[in-house]
Design a protein around this motif. Structure first.
Motif, short mmCIF file in Angstrom:
data_model
loop_
_atom_site.label_atom_id
_atom_site.label_comp_id
_atom_site.label_asym_id
_atom_site.label_seq_id
_atom_site.Cartn_x
_atom_site.Cartn_y
_atom_site.Cartn_z
N GLN A 8 -80.00 16.53 75.11
CA GLN A 8 -80.50 16.87 76.44
C GLN A 8 -79.40 16.86 77.50
N PHE A 9 -78.32 16.11 77.25
CA PHE A 9 -77.25 16.03 78.25
C PHE A 9 -76.51 17.35 78.42
N THR A 10 -76.75 18.31 77.52
CA THR A 10 -76.11 19.61 77.70
C THR A 10 -76.92 20.48 78.66
N SER A 11 -78.16 20.10 78.93
CA SER A 11 -79.00 20.92 79.83
C SER A 11 -80.00 20.03 80.55
N ALA A 24 -81.11 4.85 80.39
CA ALA A 24 -80.24 4.64 79.22
C ALA A 24 -78.78 4.54 79.65
N LEU A 25 -78.36 5.45 80.56
CA LEU A 25 -76.97 5.42 81.01
C LEU A 25 -76.68 4.12 81.77
N GLU A 26 -77.65 3.68 82.56
CA GLU A 26 -77.44 2.43 83.32
C GLU A 26 -77.34 1.24 82.37
N VAL A 56 -65.32 14.42 86.61
CA VAL A 56 -65.92 15.64 86.04
C VAL A 56 -67.06 15.24 85.10
N GLY A 57 -68.25 15.88 85.26
CA GLY A 57 -69.42 15.47 84.48
C GLY A 57 -69.88 14.12 84.97
N CYS A 58 -69.94 13.98 86.30
CA CYS A 58 -70.16 12.66 86.93
C CYS A 58 -71.58 12.16 86.77
N GLY A 59 -72.51 13.02 86.31
CA GLY A 59 -73.90 12.59 86.19
C GLY A 59 -74.45 12.20 87.55
N ILE A 80 -68.38 16.27 90.11
CA ILE A 80 -68.99 17.56 89.76
C ILE A 80 -69.77 17.41 88.47
N ASP A 81 -70.93 18.07 88.40
CA ASP A 81 -71.76 18.02 87.20
C ASP A 81 -72.59 19.30 87.16
N LYS A 82 -72.94 19.72 85.94
CA LYS A 82 -73.73 20.97 85.85
C LYS A 82 -75.21 20.74 86.17
N SER A 83 -75.64 19.49 86.21
CA SER A 83 -77.06 19.21 86.46
C SER A 83 -77.35 19.09 87.96
N ASP A 84 -78.20 20.02 88.48
CA ASP A 84 -78.63 19.92 89.89
C ASP A 84 -79.31 18.59 90.16
N ASP A 85 -80.16 18.17 89.20
CA ASP A 85 -80.94 16.95 89.42
C ASP A 85 -80.01 15.73 89.53
N PHE A 86 -79.02 15.66 88.64
CA PHE A 86 -78.10 14.53 88.70
C PHE A 86 -77.28 14.57 89.99
N ILE A 87 -76.86 15.76 90.42
CA ILE A 87 -76.06 15.83 91.66
C ILE A 87 -76.92 15.45 92.87
N ARG A 125 -67.77 10.52 78.72
CA ARG A 125 -68.88 11.06 77.91
C ARG A 125 -69.27 12.47 78.33
N LEU A 126 -68.29 13.31 78.48
CA LEU A 126 -68.53 14.71 78.84
C LEU A 126 -68.08 15.64 77.72
N LEU A 127 -66.86 15.44 77.23
CA LEU A 127 -66.25 16.41 76.31
C LEU A 127 -67.02 16.53 75.00
N ILE A 128 -67.69 15.43 74.58
CA ILE A 128 -68.45 15.49 73.32
C ILE A 128 -69.55 16.54 73.38
N TYR A 129 -69.97 16.92 74.60
CA TYR A 129 -71.07 17.88 74.76
C TYR A 129 -70.60 19.33 74.90
N LEU A 130 -69.30 19.53 74.96
CA LEU A 130 -68.79 20.87 75.29
C LEU A 130 -68.34 21.64 74.05
N ASP A 131 -68.69 22.93 74.00
CA ASP A 131 -68.27 23.77 72.87
C ASP A 131 -66.75 23.87 72.81
C1 LIG Z 1 -73.80 11.33 79.04
S1 LIG Z 1 -73.77 12.03 80.64
C2 LIG Z 1 -72.43 11.12 81.36
C3 LIG Z 1 -72.48 11.10 82.87
C4 LIG Z 1 -71.41 10.23 83.54
N1 LIG Z 1 -70.08 10.69 83.22
C5 LIG Z 1 -71.58 8.79 83.13
O1 LIG Z 1 -70.75 8.28 82.37
O2 LIG Z 1 -72.54 8.14 83.60
C6 LIG Z 1 -73.05 13.64 80.38
C7 LIG Z 1 -72.97 14.45 81.66
O3 LIG Z 1 -72.23 15.65 81.42
C8 LIG Z 1 -72.85 16.69 82.16
N2 LIG Z 1 -72.43 17.97 81.58
C9 LIG Z 1 -72.75 18.46 80.34
N3 LIG Z 1 -72.16 19.65 80.16
C10 LIG Z 1 -71.44 19.93 81.29
C11 LIG Z 1 -70.60 21.01 81.72
N4 LIG Z 1 -70.40 22.06 80.92
N5 LIG Z 1 -70.03 20.95 82.94
C12 LIG Z 1 -70.24 19.88 83.76
N6 LIG Z 1 -71.04 18.82 83.41
C13 LIG Z 1 -71.62 18.85 82.21
C14 LIG Z 1 -74.32 16.39 82.02
O4 LIG Z 1 -75.11 17.07 82.98
C15 LIG Z 1 -74.33 14.88 82.18
O5 LIG Z 1 -74.44 14.49 83.52
#
Ligand SMILES: C[S@@+](CC[C@H](N)C(=O)[O-])C[C@H]1O[C@@H](n2cnc3c(N)ncnc32)[C@H](O)[C@@H]1O
Length: 268
Positions: A8-11, A24-26, A56-59, A80-87, A125-131
């Motif tokens: 779900q963290f990818t979208s 969970a993150l907290e 980057v990917g600040c959640g 910066i984060d791709k999720s509007d809700d998280f921002i 915990r951002l790069l693990i989600y990226l292609d």
């Molecule tokens: C597991 S969370 C970690 C959030 C934060 N870094 C933390 O440690 O609490 C992963 C975050 O990566 C963001 N994310 C995933 N793919 C992304 C992308 N392509 N560009 C920017 N953010 C992205 C998600 O929306 C999510 O907020």
């Protein structure tokens, strides 16, 4: 805490309810060795008053908020984060603490900042989600100033352990999770090569093994059993045995699950 899927963290914008992910993150954020790893990252990247930092990917800004006082009074923090809700949540948390942080919605591989804008660029915990994690690191390198620093904190899912007694079932369930939970579950292995190939300098690697708190472990490992059973990697009997085992260990306060985390830092 409800069931969570790391996919779900990818979208996150498509999540019907972000609350379990925030919780969970907290809960995870409270694990002491993770805080140690973050502190090492801050030291190695020179986080101090006057510095400019990008997360980057600040959640919803768990760590971003902590950075602001560390660079005050003259430093700046951006997230910066791709999720509007998280921002949206990040902005509201920052406002509650009267912190001036520039939060933006955007993609890690197309950062909306000029070259050489920051002293430090971090991701957790951002790069693990990226292609294409290298594309994101290249962007982080671009927006960091020459001589600036990059810090990356990522887990290696292949290090996950759980103290359930049926080792064959544990191996199968964990192998299924490693292969399916995120696109880069073995990322720390290739990540050093990514940094070297991008021409980054002074690469350092630190590690910590994180022990899950009991409540979070119960949620996380139950989810692993469910995902494995849904994909027929576990039979329904094995899934029931898995869940019963977790419930019994948790009731006895003996559930023991771990994962290895890695901090990479480098100079641009
Ligand atoms: C597991 S969370 C970690 C959030 C934060 N870094 C933390 O440690 O609490 C992963 C975050 O990566 C963001 N994310 C995933 N793919 C992304 C992308 N392509 N560009 C920017 N953010 C992205 C998600 O929306 C999510 O907020």
């Amino acid at each position: 805490m409800d069931d969570i899927s790391l996919k779900q963290f990818t979208s996150m914008n498509d999540a019907s309810d972000a609350t379990p992910y925030v919780k969970a993150l907290e809960a995870f954020d409270g694990i002491e060795p993770l805080q140690e790893l973050k502190a090492i990252g801050h030291r190695r990247t020179g986080i101090a008053p006057g510095r400019s930092v990008l997360d980057v990917g600040c959640g919803f800004a768990l760590e971003t908020l902590r950075l602001a006082p560390m660079v005050a009074p003259s430093g700046t923090v951006a997230g910066i984060d791709k999720s509007d809700d998280f921002i949206t949540a990040a902005r509201s948390r920052a406002a509650k603490e009267s912190l001036q942080i520039d939060f933006r919605v955007g993609e890690a591989d197309a950062l909306p900042y000029a070259d050489a804008s920051f002293d430090c660029v971090r991701a957790e915990r951002l790069l693990i989600y990226l292609d294409d994690p290298a594309a994101a690191v290249r962007e982080m390198q671009r927006v960091a100033r020459p001589g600036g620093r990059i810090a990356l904190i990522e887990p290696d899912f292949s290090t996950t352990t759980i103290n359930l007694p049926n080792r064959a079932v544990v191996r199968r369930a964990l192998a299924h999770e490693v292969d399916t939970a995120v696109v880069n579950s073995w990322l720390p292995g290739p990540l050093r090569d990514i940094l070297v190939d991008l021409g980054l300098n002074e690469i350092t690697i630190d590690t910590r093994v994180l022990i899950f708190p009991q409540d979070l472990a119960a949620i996380y490992y139950s989810g692993i059993g469910t995902h494995a059973a849904e994909a027929s990697a576990l039979s329904s009997d094995e899934r029931d045995e898995w869940n019963t085992g977790i419930a019994q260990l948790k009731a006895a306060g003996r559930l023991f699950g771990t994962i290895g985390y890695f901090l990479f830092t480098a100079r641009v």
